[in-house]
Motif scaffolding. Structure first.
Motif, PDB file in Angstrom:
ATOM      1  N   PRO A 169       0.831  -1.214   0.000  1.00  0.00           N
ATOM      2  CA  PRO A 169       0.000   0.000   0.000  1.00  0.00           C
ATOM      3  C   PRO A 169       0.861   1.258   0.000  1.00  0.00           C
ATOM      4  O   PRO A 169       1.926   1.288   0.608  1.00  0.00           O
ATOM      5  CB  PRO A 169      -0.778  -0.099   1.317  1.00  0.00           C
ATOM      6  CG  PRO A 169      -0.553  -1.466   1.843  1.00  0.00           C
ATOM      7  CD  PRO A 169       0.700  -1.992   1.236  1.00  0.00           C
ATOM      8  N   SER A 170       0.369   2.271  -0.660  1.00  0.00           N
ATOM      9  CA  SER A 170       1.037   3.554  -0.697  1.00  0.00           C
ATOM     10  C   SER A 170       0.911   4.249   0.658  1.00  0.00           C
ATOM     11  O   SER A 170       0.007   3.963   1.448  1.00  0.00           O
ATOM     12  CB  SER A 170       0.368   4.385  -1.771  1.00  0.00           C
ATOM     13  OG  SER A 170       1.043   5.576  -1.953  1.00  0.00           O
ATOM     14  N   PHE A 171       1.834   5.181   0.929  1.00  0.00           N
ATOM     15  CA  PHE A 171       1.814   5.951   2.180  1.00  0.00           C
ATOM     16  C   PHE A 171       0.412   6.543   2.414  1.00  0.00           C
ATOM     17  O   PHE A 171      -0.177   6.444   3.484  1.00  0.00           O
ATOM     18  CB  PHE A 171       2.863   7.049   2.088  1.00  0.00           C
ATOM     19  CG  PHE A 171       3.202   7.728   3.391  1.00  0.00           C
ATOM     20  CD1 PHE A 171       2.468   7.524   4.544  1.00  0.00           C
ATOM     21  CD2 PHE A 171       4.295   8.591   3.455  1.00  0.00           C
ATOM     22  CE1 PHE A 171       2.802   8.166   5.743  1.00  0.00           C
ATOM     23  CE2 PHE A 171       4.637   9.233   4.636  1.00  0.00           C
ATOM     24  CZ  PHE A 171       3.884   9.020   5.777  1.00  0.00           C
ATOM     25  N   GLY A 172      -0.139   7.143   1.352  1.00  0.00           N
ATOM     26  CA  GLY A 172      -1.460   7.753   1.469  1.00  0.00           C
ATOM     27  C   GLY A 172      -2.531   6.742   1.847  1.00  0.00           C
ATOM     28  O   GLY A 172      -3.453   7.048   2.602  1.00  0.00           O
ATOM     29  N   SER A 173      -2.401   5.527   1.338  1.00  0.00           N
ATOM     30  CA  SER A 173      -3.369   4.489   1.680  1.00  0.00           C
ATOM     31  C   SER A 173      -3.240   4.097   3.145  1.00  0.00           C
ATOM     32  O   SER A 173      -4.230   3.883   3.839  1.00  0.00           O
ATOM     33  CB  SER A 173      -3.158   3.255   0.808  1.00  0.00           C
ATOM     34  OG  SER A 173      -3.276   3.607  -0.550  1.00  0.00           O
ATOM     35  N   TRP A 174      -1.993   4.027   3.606  1.00  0.00           N
ATOM     36  CA  TRP A 174      -1.796   3.723   5.030  1.00  0.00           C
ATOM     37  C   TRP A 174      -2.455   4.793   5.890  1.00  0.00           C
ATOM     38  O   TRP A 174      -3.085   4.499   6.910  1.00  0.00           O
ATOM     39  CB  TRP A 174      -0.296   3.647   5.374  1.00  0.00           C
ATOM     40  CG  TRP A 174       0.346   2.345   5.054  1.00  0.00           C
ATOM     41  CD1 TRP A 174       1.264   2.099   4.085  1.00  0.00           C
ATOM     42  CD2 TRP A 174       0.123   1.085   5.722  1.00  0.00           C
ATOM     43  NE1 TRP A 174       1.630   0.768   4.097  1.00  0.00           N
ATOM     44  CE2 TRP A 174       0.949   0.128   5.088  1.00  0.00           C
ATOM     45  CE3 TRP A 174      -0.683   0.673   6.787  1.00  0.00           C
ATOM     46  CZ2 TRP A 174       0.993  -1.215   5.480  1.00  0.00           C
ATOM     47  CZ3 TRP A 174      -0.650  -0.660   7.172  1.00  0.00           C
ATOM     48  CH2 TRP A 174       0.174  -1.594   6.534  1.00  0.00           C
ATOM     49  N   LEU A 175      -2.313   6.041   5.469  1.00  0.00           N
ATOM     50  CA  LEU A 175      -2.883   7.117   6.274  1.00  0.00           C
ATOM     51  C   LEU A 175      -4.412   7.069   6.216  1.00  0.00           C
ATOM     52  O   LEU A 175      -5.090   7.291   7.221  1.00  0.00           O
ATOM     53  CB  LEU A 175      -2.364   8.471   5.806  1.00  0.00           C
ATOM     54  CG  LEU A 175      -2.503   9.548   6.871  1.00  0.00           C
ATOM     55  CD1 LEU A 175      -1.629   9.238   8.058  1.00  0.00           C
ATOM     56  CD2 LEU A 175      -2.150  10.909   6.314  1.00  0.00           C
ATOM     57  N   SER A 176      -4.925   6.761   5.047  1.00  0.00           N
ATOM     58  CA  SER A 176      -6.368   6.641   4.907  1.00  0.00           C
ATOM     59  C   SER A 176      -6.880   5.508   5.798  1.00  0.00           C
ATOM     60  O   SER A 176      -7.893   5.641   6.489  1.00  0.00           O
ATOM     61  CB  SER A 176      -6.701   6.380   3.432  1.00  0.00           C
ATOM     62  OG  SER A 176      -8.024   5.942   3.284  1.00  0.00           O
ATOM     63  N   TYR A 177      -6.138   4.413   5.800  1.00  0.00           N
ATOM     64  CA  TYR A 177      -6.501   3.277   6.644  1.00  0.00           C
ATOM     65  C   TYR A 177      -6.383   3.651   8.129  1.00  0.00           C
ATOM     66  O   TYR A 177      -7.239   3.310   8.944  1.00  0.00           O
ATOM     67  CB  TYR A 177      -5.580   2.110   6.294  1.00  0.00           C
ATOM     68  CG  TYR A 177      -5.492   1.001   7.300  1.00  0.00           C
ATOM     69  CD1 TYR A 177      -6.564   0.144   7.535  1.00  0.00           C
ATOM     70  CD2 TYR A 177      -4.310   0.786   8.016  1.00  0.00           C
ATOM     71  CE1 TYR A 177      -6.467  -0.885   8.457  1.00  0.00           C
ATOM     72  CE2 TYR A 177      -4.205  -0.245   8.932  1.00  0.00           C
ATOM     73  CZ  TYR A 177      -5.293  -1.079   9.159  1.00  0.00           C
ATOM     74  OH  TYR A 177      -5.190  -2.085  10.068  1.00  0.00           O
ATOM     75  N   GLY A 178      -5.350   4.403   8.458  1.00  0.00           N
ATOM     76  CA  GLY A 178      -5.108   4.729   9.862  1.00  0.00           C
ATOM     77  C   GLY A 178      -6.014   5.828  10.387  1.00  0.00           C
ATOM     78  O   GLY A 178      -6.453   5.782  11.530  1.00  0.00           O
ATOM     79  N   LEU A 179      -6.275   6.839   9.565  1.00  0.00           N
ATOM     80  CA  LEU A 179      -7.008   8.002  10.067  1.00  0.00           C
ATOM     81  C   LEU A 179      -8.408   8.123   9.481  1.00  0.00           C
ATOM     82  O   LEU A 179      -9.252   8.810  10.037  1.00  0.00           O
ATOM     83  CB  LEU A 179      -6.240   9.289   9.743  1.00  0.00           C
ATOM     84  CG  LEU A 179      -4.964   9.526  10.540  1.00  0.00           C
ATOM     85  CD1 LEU A 179      -4.299  10.812  10.085  1.00  0.00           C
ATOM     86  CD2 LEU A 179      -5.252   9.595  12.030  1.00  0.00           C
ATOM     87  N   GLY A 180      -8.630   7.506   8.365  1.00  0.00           N
ATOM     88  CA  GLY A 180      -9.943   7.643   7.727  1.00  0.00           C
ATOM     89  C   GLY A 180     -10.094   9.017   7.112  1.00  0.00           C
ATOM     90  O   GLY A 180      -9.198   9.854   7.163  1.00  0.00           O
ATOM     91  N   SER A 181     -11.264   9.227   6.543  1.00  0.00           N
ATOM     92  CA  SER A 181     -11.524  10.490   5.867  1.00  0.00           C
ATOM     93  C   SER A 181     -11.958  11.533   6.878  1.00  0.00           C
ATOM     94  O   SER A 181     -12.598  11.220   7.862  1.00  0.00           O
ATOM     95  CB  SER A 181     -12.642  10.267   4.855  1.00  0.00           C
ATOM     96  OG  SER A 181     -13.154  11.516   4.450  1.00  0.00           O
ATOM     97  N   ALA A 182     -11.602  12.793   6.612  1.00  0.00           N
ATOM     98  CA  ALA A 182     -12.159  13.858   7.435  1.00  0.00           C
ATOM     99  C   ALA A 182     -13.191  14.639   6.632  1.00  0.00           C
ATOM    100  O   ALA A 182     -13.734  15.622   7.093  1.00  0.00           O
ATOM    101  CB  ALA A 182     -11.062  14.783   7.945  1.00  0.00           C
ATOM    102  N   ASN A 183     -13.413  14.206   5.407  1.00  0.00           N
ATOM    103  CA  ASN A 183     -14.453  14.839   4.607  1.00  0.00           C
ATOM    104  C   ASN A 183     -15.055  13.764   3.708  1.00  0.00           C
ATOM    105  O   ASN A 183     -14.461  13.353   2.719  1.00  0.00           O
ATOM    106  CB  ASN A 183     -13.880  15.973   3.759  1.00  0.00           C
ATOM    107  CG  ASN A 183     -14.962  16.674   2.948  1.00  0.00           C
ATOM    108  OD1 ASN A 183     -16.022  16.117   2.675  1.00  0.00           O
ATOM    109  ND2 ASN A 183     -14.692  17.900   2.565  1.00  0.00           N
ATOM    110  N   ALA A 184     -16.236  13.314   4.093  1.00  0.00           N
ATOM    111  CA  ALA A 184     -16.848  12.190   3.398  1.00  0.00           C
ATOM    112  C   ALA A 184     -17.265  12.531   1.973  1.00  0.00           C
ATOM    113  O   ALA A 184     -17.701  11.660   1.239  1.00  0.00           O
ATOM    114  CB  ALA A 184     -18.061  11.694   4.190  1.00  0.00           C
ATOM    115  N   ASN A 185     -17.139  13.794   1.583  1.00  0.00           N
ATOM    116  CA  ASN A 185     -17.529  14.179   0.229  1.00  0.00           C
ATOM    117  C   ASN A 185     -16.372  14.193  -0.750  1.00  0.00           C
ATOM    118  O   ASN A 185     -16.544  14.519  -1.919  1.00  0.00           O
ATOM    119  CB  ASN A 185     -18.141  15.579   0.214  1.00  0.00           C
ATOM    120  CG  ASN A 185     -19.445  15.596   0.961  1.00  0.00           C
ATOM    121  OD1 ASN A 185     -20.039  14.553   1.178  1.00  0.00           O
ATOM    122  ND2 ASN A 185     -19.862  16.774   1.369  1.00  0.00           N
ATOM    123  N   LEU A 186     -15.176  13.937  -0.261  1.00  0.00           N
ATOM    124  CA  LEU A 186     -14.004  14.000  -1.124  1.00  0.00           C
ATOM    125  C   LEU A 186     -13.160  12.764  -0.879  1.00  0.00           C
ATOM    126  O   LEU A 186     -13.260  12.143   0.176  1.00  0.00           O
ATOM    127  CB  LEU A 186     -13.178  15.255  -0.794  1.00  0.00           C
ATOM    128  CG  LEU A 186     -13.789  16.594  -1.209  1.00  0.00           C
ATOM    129  CD1 LEU A 186     -12.956  17.743  -0.673  1.00  0.00           C
ATOM    130  CD2 LEU A 186     -13.894  16.678  -2.726  1.00  0.00           C
TER     131      LEU A 186
END
Lengths: 485, 395
Positions: free
Chosen positions: A176-193
């Motif tokens: 997984p890419s760094f960004g994917s890890w962060l998405s997995y770890g922190l989730g979205s802060a804006n469900a519209n984007l």
């Protein structure tokens, strides 16, 4: 037992055990809050609750400016004035130490030293100043915000494994890419984007292909993959309703498909169905939020001017920097900017001038803009390529022209913003900018440190796949505390 | 950054006088918060309950006081004389270096932390505040704050409204709430309906780009744990901000591009814990900013931060190749002869037999030849020098 039911059963078992394990690992407090939050999930929210930070994060999001091709540290950041008195001398064996070279220069008869033709200025910072090249006049103005890491090293010597290493912590594609890890770890802060957005700017010179796997989610659920925003036409492909389909029709269709998916999900317990539902719902919401995002008409003149004239050209690095700020303020977690074209094997002085003209003003404006809006404090900014470039010339060396080959042994990247000590220089290279002599930093060390700033213990942000726990930092990495604010 | 630098300065200076009695604060002691976790991470695998390498255990205060088989672990107040510090500072390759070379090492800040603690008298109770000043050293940055769990239904309502909510850290009930996704549709009534039940949990709240005003600020005034409030790009005005009162915990306030003016200066100055305020794009004059900046513990960011100082510009580069290569043989020893063959016999020079002529050393092959040289030193030396200079130098 028929194979399908067997598959269902195994999925159920796997899910049960993996959920139970992650619940226990996360600690009781997280478990209780997670189960409360999970009790009622907003329709189309991510299929899996984020892990959540292990400790209070200093930064909530990342803007990562990747310079594809490998910018020359020697012409931008790593000032070696003495080299001017070694012009055209052979690179001493005691420096080269027989290290591996690419096949592009390994056959050269000589390795003549090519000092930078550019003039450097010393900008004040907290560690006695940092010398920056005249190619970066705007970046010079923000030198006191940046944390220069002069001692990066990587194991990769070619673009593809090099970029993959910086993006995923491994040279071989598939993690997984760094960004994917962060998405997995922190989730979205804006469900519209999208949680992880990717934007690409075309450069001037030699350009390597950028593969979508650089922002792929590997074995993480696919909702964590990066979403590429395009620079011309619709920012996100296939987002608009086709002619004749009204928004209400779309809603009805989504509801119907969603209901069917839901039946299938209950049957198969396949995570990917959750991801599909989530993505369809998000696309529906993005139909409204993306056009507003990409429309700069609410930016004032002074701001546009700060980013420079290119900001009006969609897809330019400056425009993408401004877009990055707009994404950051709308809560997007990981914003990946790529600038292509730093692979200057020949004609470097002329090409790097064009490249730096394309990035300098935009990147400096981004830092200033984030800062005055109170966003820099909680946004981690990273700038760097997949490696540096050699001190010796590839091809013919003259006083005004030279090329440089890939150089993984030592190069410069910089970080700024949330949780990072601004205005310092860290690490040193030898007189030739060839080897590290002080504080070497591996890609894993960099990742571990960035994850720390984002609230994660890099050894605990892991995902079980094929029987083992995987991490962004693989099996090493050290948090470099000297870099923390 | 400021804090870390201060902490480093203070590490050298702190004395036992800085140690506060534990009763005075509810915060965990320095030993519990910083020292024990560090020893547990790096040392107790070999020096703990299970194993006692070198006769030393480091897992309890008693064990640390007892020391090892050759030396006490520390000398209270004297880091340099302490065995533990000495071992950490040894070169990595030294076999007495701790932790052993192949094990994960302490970084400089962690070493400074242990020295600082010993210098402060190695207290097992109480706090050496200077050591805590750098948050990045804290192993437990979130001492369990007395925040009650949030009502489940209220969290679900937030998520259903697409408002982002997340615990500020694992195991904490404190919440970070961000309205980014629905900012353009967010007003006072919505905020009140969603956040009223979460008064006790909100620690960070982002309402940037929304339409909130005075009523939301009045609600925020009741959030007892609120530490960061982001009101960037809102139409919030002075009367609205004043509703915040003297909020006891607020540390950071983002007001960039809001409608506040100089009339808000008293409100800002009255916030006791405020560390940082962002006011770029507000109607504040240079004098107004100066007035705010009069409060020295407050960082005021108005987008007017000066550019980095350009201290030096190097002259246009000139290229030469005069520097010797590091691979060239080291410049000769001044006592070595300039010639390699004897001017009298033509045999190789033996370093034992030399004469010095006008500062140059001339070598000979045997004890007899120098006597030959002495008969006409000038002529003989000239012959040697011209022979040496005629030979091309190795490049």
């Amino acid at each position: 037992m028929d194979p399908l039911s067997q598959h269902h059963l195994s999925l159920t078992r796997r899910r049960f055990f993996s959920r139970a394990a992650s619940g226990l690992g996360a600690g009781l407090g997280a478990l209780s809050l997670a189960s409360i939050l999970g009790g009622e999930r907003a329709r189309g929210a991510s299929s899996e609750l984020p892990v959540g930070p292990h400790f209070a994060p200093k930064a909530k999001r990342v803007i990562y400016m990747h310079m594809e091709g490998g910018p020359s540290h020697l012409d931008l950041y790593d000032y070696k004035p003495e080299l001017r008195r070694r012009f055209n001398q052979d690179l001493p064996d005691s420096i080269r130490k027989g290290q591996r070279l690419t096949t592009m220069t390994s056959g050269q008869a000589r390795f003549p030293i090519a000092p930078s033709v550019f003039r450097f200025s010393r900008c004040e910072n907290h560690t006695g100043g940092v010398w920056l090249s005249e190619l970066l006049p705007h970046t010079q103005q923000i030198a006191n915000e940046l944390c220069f890491l002069h001692s990066m090293e990587t194991e990769a010597i070619n673009h593809e494994p090099g970029i993959t290493f910086f993006q995923t912590g491994a040279q071989v594609a598939g993690r997984p890419s760094f960004g994917s890890w962060l998405s997995y770890g922190l989730g979205s802060a804006n469900a519209n984007l999208p949680t992880f957005a990717v934007m690409i700017s075309q450069g001037q010179g030699n350009m390597q292909a950028l593969a979508a796997r650089f922002w792929g989610s590997g074995f993480l659920p696919s909702e964590h993959q990066g979403c590429k925003l395009r620079s011309s036409g619709d920012p996100v492909l296939y987002l608009k309703d086709p002619p004749g389909v009204a928004r209400l029709d779309r809603r009805r269709m989504l509801d119907l498909v969603g209901a069917l998916d839901e039946i299938e999900r209950r049957e198969s317990l396949d995570d990917e169905i959750d991801a599909r539902i989530a993505q369809a719902e998000m696309a529906y919401r993005m139909q409204m939020s993306v056009p507003e995002l990409a429309d700069f008409s609410d930016e004032d003149e002074a701001t546009l001017e700060m980013y420079g004239p290119d900001v009006r050209k969609p897809g330019s690095f400056a425009a993408n920097c401004l877009l990055a700020r707009r994404l950051a303020e709308r809560g997007v977690r990981f914003i990946q900017l790529y600038m292509r074209g730093w692979d200057q094997h020949g004609g470097l002085p002329a090409e790097i001038k064009l490249q730096t003209q394309a990035v300098d003003q935009g990147q400096a404006a981004l830092i200033k803009d984030l800062r005055r809006r109170g966003l820099l404090d909680e946004t981690l900014v990273l700038w760097g390529g997949e490696f540096g470039r050699t001190v010796y010339s590839q091809g013919t060396l003259t006083e005004t022209n030279y090329g440089r080959d890939h150089h993984p042994r030592a190069f410069t990247v910089w970080a700024a913003g949330g949780g990072i000590r601004g205005g310092i220089s860290y690490g040193k290279t030898d007189d030739y900018g060839y080897n590290i002599v002080e504080n070497p930093l591996s890609v894993h060390d960099l990742h571990a440190t960035l994850l720390h700033v984002l609230g994660f213990d890099h050894e605990r942000l892991s995902y079980r796949h094929q029987g083992r726990d995987y991490r962004l930092t693989d099996t090493s990495g050290r948090v470099v505390r000297e870099l923390l604010a | 950054m400021r804090r870390a630098a201060l902490a480093l300065l203070a590490l050298g200076a702190c004395q036992s006088a800085d140690v506060e009695p534990r009763a005075a604060s509810r915060l965990p002691s320095t030993y519990d918060a910083l020292i024990a976790p560090l020893l547990a991470e790096r040392c107790t695998g070999c020096h703990g309950a299970e194993r006692a390498k070198g006769g030393l255990r480091l897992h309890t205060p008693e064990a640390i006081r007892a020391g090892g088989s050759t030396a006490p672990a520390f000398v209270s107040g004297d880091a340099e004389a302490s065995e533990l510090v000495r071992r950490l500072a040894l070169p990595l390759a030294d076999e007495e270096h701790m932790p052993p070379g192949d094990k994960p090492q302490l970084d400089p800040l962690e070493r400074a932390l242990l020295s600082g603690w010993i210098r402060a008298g190695a207290p097992f109770e109480g706090r050496v505040e200077a050591l805590h000043a750098s948050q990045s050293l804290e192993r437990h940055p979130n001492p369990p704050a007395p925040i009650a769990p949030a009502p489940a239904a209220s969290l679900a309502a937030l998520r259903a409204a697409l408002v982002h909510v997340q615990p500020i850290a694992q195991g904490s009930n404190g919440l970070w709430i961000d309205f980014a996704a629905i900012a353009l549709k967010t007003d006072d009534a919505l905020v009140r309906s969603l956040l009223e039940p979460l008064k006790g949990q909100v620690v960070e709240l982002a309402l940037a780009r929304s339409h909130v005003g005075a009523d939301t600020l009045a609600l925020c005034a009741e959030f007892e744990h609120l530490e960061r409030l982001d009101l960037r790009d809102t139409r919030l005005d002075d009367a609205g901000l004043a509703k915040l009162g003297a909020h006891a915990k607020l540390r950071e306030l983002v007001l960039a591009r809001s409608a506040i003016t100089a009339a808000s200066i008293p409100t800002l100055l009255a916030l006791p814990k405020l560390e940082r305020v962002f006011v770029w794009g507000c109607a504040l004059s240079v004098d107004d900013l100066a007035q705010l900046r009069g409060r020295t513990d407050l960082l005021v960011d108005a987008g007017d931060k000066p550019d980095a100082v350009l201290a030096e510009l190097e002259p246009p580069p000139k290229f030469t190749n005069e520097l010797p290569s590091p691979d060239a043989p080291p410049p000769g020893d001044p006592t070595a002869s300039i010639n390699t063959t004897c001017p009298i016999t033509g045999s190789p020079v033996n370093a034992k037999y030399t004469r010095t002529f006008e500062g140059r050393v001339i070598g000979f092959c045997c004890p007899n030849c120098p006597a030959e040289f002495d008969k006409d030193p000038a002529a003989c030396a000239a012959k040697v020098i011209s022979a040496v200079e005629a030979k091309p130098k190795t490049p």
